[in-house]
Scaffold this active site. Structure first.
Site, PDB file in Angstrom:
ATOM      1  N   LYS A 143      -7.753  38.418 -15.470  1.00 24.67           N
ATOM      2  CA  LYS A 143      -6.580  38.679 -14.624  1.00 24.67           C
ATOM      3  C   LYS A 143      -6.780  39.968 -13.852  1.00 24.67           C
ATOM      4  O   LYS A 143      -7.537  40.839 -14.261  1.00 24.67           O
ATOM      5  CB  LYS A 143      -5.323  38.777 -15.490  1.00 24.67           C
ATOM      6  CG  LYS A 143      -4.674  37.432 -15.752  1.00 24.67           C
ATOM      7  CD  LYS A 143      -3.247  37.651 -16.211  1.00 24.67           C
ATOM      8  CE  LYS A 143      -2.497  36.334 -16.353  1.00 24.67           C
ATOM      9  NZ  LYS A 143      -1.122  36.550 -16.810  1.00 24.67           N
TER      10      LYS A 143
ATOM     11  N   ARG B 237      13.866  32.276 -20.606  1.00 30.95           N
ATOM     12  CA  ARG B 237      14.839  32.594 -19.561  1.00 30.95           C
ATOM     13  C   ARG B 237      15.558  31.352 -19.048  1.00 30.95           C
ATOM     14  O   ARG B 237      16.736  31.363 -18.755  1.00 30.95           O
ATOM     15  CB  ARG B 237      14.148  33.283 -18.383  1.00 30.95           C
ATOM     16  CG  ARG B 237      13.650  34.660 -18.696  1.00 30.95           C
ATOM     17  CD  ARG B 237      12.680  35.112 -17.661  1.00 30.95           C
ATOM     18  NE  ARG B 237      11.542  34.218 -17.605  1.00 30.95           N
ATOM     19  CZ  ARG B 237      10.415  34.453 -16.932  1.00 30.95           C
ATOM     20  NH1 ARG B 237      10.314  35.543 -16.209  1.00 30.95           N
ATOM     21  NH2 ARG B 237       9.425  33.611 -16.949  1.00 30.95           N
TER      22      ARG B 237
HETATM   23  O1  PNS Z   1       3.573  37.543 -20.514  1.00 31.97           O
HETATM   24  P1  PNS Z   1       2.786  36.286 -20.579  1.00 31.97           P
HETATM   25  O2  PNS Z   1       1.650  36.327 -19.584  1.00 31.97           O
HETATM   26  O3  PNS Z   1       3.654  35.059 -20.432  1.00 31.97           O
HETATM   27  O4  PNS Z   1       2.125  36.205 -22.059  1.00 31.97           O
HETATM   28  C1  PNS Z   1       1.283  35.136 -22.414  1.00 31.97           C
HETATM   29  C2  PNS Z   1       0.594  35.404 -23.759  1.00 31.97           C
HETATM   30  C3  PNS Z   1      -0.103  36.750 -23.748  1.00 31.97           C
HETATM   31  C4  PNS Z   1       1.632  35.398 -24.851  1.00 31.97           C
HETATM   32  C5  PNS Z   1      -0.428  34.249 -24.014  1.00 31.97           C
HETATM   33  O5  PNS Z   1      -1.244  34.113 -22.897  1.00 31.97           O
HETATM   34  C6  PNS Z   1      -1.305  34.477 -25.237  1.00 31.97           C
HETATM   35  O6  PNS Z   1      -0.834  34.458 -26.349  1.00 31.97           O
HETATM   36  N1  PNS Z   1      -2.603  34.704 -25.027  1.00 31.97           N
HETATM   37  C7  PNS Z   1      -3.546  34.996 -26.088  1.00 31.97           C
HETATM   38  C8  PNS Z   1      -4.596  33.900 -26.230  1.00 31.97           C
HETATM   39  C9  PNS Z   1      -4.103  32.808 -27.128  1.00 31.97           C
HETATM   40  O7  PNS Z   1      -3.757  32.993 -28.268  1.00 31.97           O
HETATM   41  N2  PNS Z   1      -4.067  31.588 -26.563  1.00 31.97           N
HETATM   42  C10 PNS Z   1      -3.567  30.414 -27.226  1.00 31.97           C
HETATM   43  C11 PNS Z   1      -2.066  30.356 -27.124  1.00 31.97           C
HETATM   44  S1  PNS Z   1      -1.517  28.746 -27.375  1.00 31.97           S
END
Ligand code: PNS
Length: 209
Positions: free
Chosen positions: A52, A101
């Site tokens: 990102k 939300r």
């Molecule tokens: O603020 P966001 O971008 O909606 O957060 C998303 C987040 C960080 C919670 C999600 O991308 C995440 O948990 N990433 C870590 C990688 C992971 O565990 N992926 C599998 C999730 S099903």
């Protein structure tokens, strides 16, 4: 019944509130406040994602959140990479908190919660709804509104507004200067300060997620 450790003391409940927080908004703060009414401690966990291109670096986001929660001992800030459930397990947290939300959030959150449960059934996802006034709020919109000269004061903690100003220059109008052409092909100078792009540093920045 509260969990107790071997000595019989009540184990402090710890929840992880994961996200990108680029930047943290009052909607996030609302969810953290609600989490603190249910859990003893909340760790705000910022995902380190090299793919990102965030506006704020991870270090900046940590500093911003630390400042926003200065003096609140029940809130910690941390970063993580890899699987969220693995991070939560290492931390000793049994709950992941996510904000919901609107219905539009639901599908993605539902998928994520079920995948996380499959990966680690010991960790539960809890959804919380922010105050209605934050139901439309997102980090992406805050950045966009600020960049275009809109007011974000009631939408983010003061530290975020300050940091946005430091990133983009003075909060304010970032529209490119208006260049109307008169009948003789002469450029009509923009009349107002804002139209002259006085605060237009951000206009040259590319749009970010
Ligand atoms: O603020 P966001 O971008 O909606 O957060 C998303 C987040 C960080 C919670 C999600 O991308 C995440 O948990 N990433 C870590 C990688 C992971 O565990 N992926 C599998 C999730 S099903």
């Amino acid at each position: 019944m509260p969990h107790r450790n071997r000595e019989g003391h009540r184990k402090r409940s710890l929840a992880v509130f994961p996200g990108s927080f680029d930047p943290i908004t009052n909607g996030h703060l609302d969810i953290i406040g609600r989490s603190l009414s249910v859990f003893d401690q909340v760790t705000i966990a910022i995902l380190v994602n090299p793919e990102k291109h965030p506006l704020f670096t991870v270090e900046e986001r940590v500093a911003i959140i630390r400042e926003a929660f200065h003096g609140e001992e029940r809130v910690q800030v941390d970063t993580f990479s890899g699987l969220l459930v693995d991070y939560a397990e290492r931390l000793g947290a049994s709950v992941i908190v996510r904000g919901l939300r609107a219905i539009s959030d639901f599908e993605f959150e539902f998928q994520m919660a079920l995948m996380n449960r499959r990966l680690n059934p010991r960790i539960e996802t809890v959804f919380m709804m922010p105050a209605e006034s934050y139901s439309y709020l997102s980090s992406r919109l805050v950045k966009e509104v600020f960049q275009l000269g809109g007011r974000v004061r009631e939408l983010v903690p003061a530290v975020v507004e300050r940091r946005l100003r430091e990133k983009y220059g003075t909060a304010g109008v970032v529209h490119p200067p208006t260049r109307e052409r008169g009948s003789g092909g002469r450029e009509v100078p923009p009349s107002s300060k804002s139209e002259r792009g006085i605060h237009s540093r951000a206009s040259v920045r590319s749009r970010r997620a």
